[in-house]
Motif scaffolding. Structure first.
Motif, PDB file in Angstrom:
ATOM      1  N   PRO A 115      53.161  66.388  89.019  1.00  0.00           N
ATOM      2  CA  PRO A 115      52.830  65.312  88.074  1.00  0.00           C
ATOM      3  C   PRO A 115      54.084  64.605  87.585  1.00  0.00           C
ATOM      4  CG  PRO A 115      51.681  67.352  87.525  1.00  0.00           C
ATOM      5  CD  PRO A 115      52.691  67.696  88.569  1.00  0.00           C
ATOM      6  N   SER A 116      53.997  63.297  87.431  1.00  0.00           N
ATOM      7  CA  SER A 116      55.163  62.527  87.011  1.00  0.00           C
ATOM      8  C   SER A 116      55.485  62.709  85.536  1.00  0.00           C
ATOM      9  CB  SER A 116      54.916  61.031  87.280  1.00  0.00           C
ATOM     10  OG  SER A 116      53.872  60.555  86.461  1.00  0.00           O
ATOM     11  N   LEU A 117      54.480  63.072  84.726  1.00  0.00           N
ATOM     12  CA  LEU A 117      54.676  63.238  83.283  1.00  0.00           C
ATOM     13  C   LEU A 117      55.329  62.005  82.673  1.00  0.00           C
ATOM     14  CD1 LEU A 117      55.847  66.969  83.202  1.00  0.00           C
ATOM     15  CD2 LEU A 117      53.548  66.056  82.942  1.00  0.00           C
ATOM     16  N   ARG A 132      49.509  54.001  90.524  1.00  0.00           N
ATOM     17  CA  ARG A 132      48.820  54.422  89.303  1.00  0.00           C
ATOM     18  C   ARG A 132      49.725  54.228  88.087  1.00  0.00           C
ATOM     19  NH1 ARG A 132      47.705  58.115  93.298  1.00  0.00           N
ATOM     20  NH2 ARG A 132      45.507  58.299  93.874  1.00  0.00           N
ATOM     21  N   PRO A 133      49.136  54.156  86.904  1.00  0.00           N
ATOM     22  CA  PRO A 133      49.962  54.096  85.689  1.00  0.00           C
ATOM     23  C   PRO A 133      50.771  55.382  85.545  1.00  0.00           C
ATOM     24  CG  PRO A 133      47.682  53.509  85.224  1.00  0.00           C
ATOM     25  CD  PRO A 133      47.696  54.072  86.607  1.00  0.00           C
ATOM     26  N   GLY A 134      51.840  55.303  84.759  1.00  0.00           N
ATOM     27  CA  GLY A 134      52.654  56.490  84.560  1.00  0.00           C
ATOM     28  C   GLY A 134      53.408  56.906  85.797  1.00  0.00           C
ATOM     29  N   PHE A 135      53.670  55.953  86.706  1.00  0.00           N
ATOM     30  CA  PHE A 135      54.439  56.193  87.920  1.00  0.00           C
ATOM     31  C   PHE A 135      53.756  57.210  88.839  1.00  0.00           C
ATOM     32  CE2 PHE A 135      57.258  55.492  84.221  1.00  0.00           C
ATOM     33  CZ  PHE A 135      57.611  54.182  84.497  1.00  0.00           C
ATOM     34  N   ARG A 158      47.531  46.397  94.189  1.00  0.00           N
ATOM     35  CA  ARG A 158      47.381  47.838  93.929  1.00  0.00           C
ATOM     36  C   ARG A 158      48.503  48.419  93.075  1.00  0.00           C
ATOM     37  NH1 ARG A 158      48.987  50.817  99.573  1.00  0.00           N
ATOM     38  NH2 ARG A 158      48.699  52.625  98.243  1.00  0.00           N
ATOM     39  N   ILE A 159      49.342  47.571  92.469  1.00  0.00           N
ATOM     40  CA  ILE A 159      50.467  48.069  91.673  1.00  0.00           C
ATOM     41  C   ILE A 159      50.079  48.196  90.208  1.00  0.00           C
ATOM     42  CG2 ILE A 159      52.781  47.509  90.842  1.00  0.00           C
ATOM     43  CD1 ILE A 159      53.277  46.180  93.564  1.00  0.00           C
ATOM     44  N   GLU A 160      50.378  49.383  89.617  1.00  0.00           N
ATOM     45  CA  GLU A 160      50.024  49.615  88.220  1.00  0.00           C
ATOM     46  C   GLU A 160      51.203  50.053  87.358  1.00  0.00           C
ATOM     47  OE1 GLU A 160      46.538  52.035  87.905  1.00  0.00           O
ATOM     48  OE2 GLU A 160      45.304  50.605  89.013  1.00  0.00           O
ATOM     49  N   SER A 161      52.332  50.402  87.964  1.00  0.00           N
ATOM     50  CA  SER A 161      53.556  50.710  87.207  1.00  0.00           C
ATOM     51  C   SER A 161      54.749  50.445  88.122  1.00  0.00           C
ATOM     52  CB  SER A 161      53.563  52.156  86.691  1.00  0.00           C
ATOM     53  OG  SER A 161      53.302  53.084  87.718  1.00  0.00           O
ATOM     54  N   VAL A 162      55.895  50.122  87.517  1.00  0.00           N
ATOM     55  CA  VAL A 162      57.069  49.732  88.305  1.00  0.00           C
ATOM     56  C   VAL A 162      58.356  50.213  87.630  1.00  0.00           C
ATOM     57  CG1 VAL A 162      55.943  47.643  89.208  1.00  0.00           C
ATOM     58  CG2 VAL A 162      57.316  47.505  87.138  1.00  0.00           C
ATOM     59  N   GLN A 163      59.431  50.278  88.440  1.00  0.00           N
ATOM     60  CA  GLN A 163      60.759  50.530  87.872  1.00  0.00           C
ATOM     61  C   GLN A 163      61.820  49.820  88.688  1.00  0.00           C
ATOM     62  OE1 GLN A 163      62.425  54.537  87.547  1.00  0.00           O
ATOM     63  NE2 GLN A 163      63.415  53.937  85.642  1.00  0.00           N
ATOM     64  N   PHE A 164      62.862  49.407  87.987  1.00  0.00           N
ATOM     65  CA  PHE A 164      64.002  48.678  88.549  1.00  0.00           C
ATOM     66  C   PHE A 164      65.249  49.536  88.325  1.00  0.00           C
ATOM     67  CE2 PHE A 164      67.531  45.701  88.183  1.00  0.00           C
ATOM     68  CZ  PHE A 164      67.297  44.751  89.173  1.00  0.00           C
ATOM     69  N   THR A 165      65.932  49.933  89.417  1.00  0.00           N
ATOM     70  CA  THR A 165      67.124  50.771  89.273  1.00  0.00           C
ATOM     71  C   THR A 165      68.359  50.143  89.915  1.00  0.00           C
ATOM     72  OG1 THR A 165      66.607  52.033  91.287  1.00  0.00           O
ATOM     73  CG2 THR A 165      65.748  52.893  89.194  1.00  0.00           C
ATOM     74  N   VAL A 191      58.248  49.910  83.563  1.00  0.00           N
ATOM     75  CA  VAL A 191      56.970  49.593  82.926  1.00  0.00           C
ATOM     76  C   VAL A 191      55.981  50.643  83.423  1.00  0.00           C
ATOM     77  CG1 VAL A 191      55.157  47.890  82.597  1.00  0.00           C
ATOM     78  CG2 VAL A 191      57.523  47.130  82.928  1.00  0.00           C
ATOM     79  N   SER A 192      55.598  51.548  82.539  1.00  0.00           N
ATOM     80  CA  SER A 192      54.724  52.646  82.953  1.00  0.00           C
ATOM     81  C   SER A 192      53.277  52.210  83.141  1.00  0.00           C
ATOM     82  CB  SER A 192      54.793  53.801  81.944  1.00  0.00           C
ATOM     83  OG  SER A 192      54.297  53.390  80.687  1.00  0.00           O
ATOM     84  N   ASP A 193      52.929  51.046  82.598  1.00  0.00           N
ATOM     85  CA  ASP A 193      51.586  50.504  82.787  1.00  0.00           C
ATOM     86  C   ASP A 193      51.689  48.986  82.640  1.00  0.00           C
ATOM     87  OD1 ASP A 193      48.934  49.692  82.746  1.00  0.00           O
ATOM     88  OD2 ASP A 193      48.270  51.363  81.492  1.00  0.00           O
ATOM     89  N   VAL A 194      51.406  48.266  83.713  1.00  0.00           N
ATOM     90  CA  VAL A 194      51.558  46.810  83.667  1.00  0.00           C
ATOM     91  C   VAL A 194      50.378  46.130  82.985  1.00  0.00           C
ATOM     92  CG1 VAL A 194      53.034  46.793  85.703  1.00  0.00           C
ATOM     93  CG2 VAL A 194      50.562  46.466  85.975  1.00  0.00           C
TER      94      VAL A 194
END
Length: 208
Positions: A115-117, A132-135, A158-165, A191-194
């Motif tokens: 789980p991503s927690l 899914r939300p929450g990565f 189908r995107i529900e959460s994102v991250q930029f590194t 963004v854990s939930d868009v």
């Protein structure tokens, strides 16, 4: 054979099994644990435990009814890889749970270790997006600058959460007609939930 050589050989056998066929990891784990019990050596026990934990994390299990040396069934993770490739052809499996498209320009990971927690695991230098939300997995990631058509890789709507590194720049996710939905950058990297933009992004533009 010396103690150090025995440990090194056990590590090499495990690594080779995972690289060649993830399903063999369970066989290696069983054999390593038997050797560890007989030898009662801390180093061998450590190698056996590492093999066991890795096999459990990635859902590897022997075929029901098979003996210790029987051929394991296809792992749960491998089934997910096969299903994803069947639904989104054109990729190549490049890791236990990883599929690469366009020579690695887009990389999809179908399952994580647990789980991503609510903690993203996007590697440095990428723009990651999750189903899914929450990565929550599956996860896709891109690193090339410019316009990326998500539909080409099976990621439209189908995107529900994102991250930029990435260290600089920004990534703007776009819906039909190139209309901006949301943007992530170094100042707003995750963004854990868009929210209202869930399952609407059809492209991403990465400004470098």
């Amino acid at each position: 054979m010396s103690y150090e050589q025995e440990i090194r050989r056990a590590e090499e056998r495990f690594a080779a099994a995972v690289d060649a066929d993830a399903g063999l990891a369970d066989v290696v784990r069983r054999r390593a644990l038997r050797r560890a019990r007989r030898a009662r050596r801390p180093g061998v026990v450590a190698v056996a435990c590492f093999a066991a934990v890795t096999a459990i994390l990635f859902g590897l299990s022997p075929r029901p009814g098979a003996g210790d040396d029987g051929v394991p069934q296809v792992s749960a993770v491998q089934r997910k890889v096969d299903q994803y490739l069947a639904a989104h052809p054109g990729g190549r499996q490049t890791g236990l749970a990883e599929i690469s498209y366009n020579d690695g320009a887009v990389v999809v990971t179908v399952a994580g270790a647990g789980p991503s927690l609510l903690a993203s695991d996007c590697p440095t230098g990428w723009v990651c997006f999750y189903e899914r939300p929450g990565f929550g997995y599956p996860r896709g990631k891109v690193s090339d600058c410019g316009y990326q058509d998500l539909e080409a890789w099976g990621w439209a709507d189908r995107i529900e959460s994102v991250q930029f590194t990435r260290g600089s720049g920004a990534a703007s996710f776009l819906e039909e007609g190139a209309v901006p939905l949301f943007t992530v950058d170094a100042g707003n990297p995750a963004v854990s939930d868009v929210g209202a933009a869930r399952n609407r992004a059809r492209a991403v533009y990465i400004a470098c």
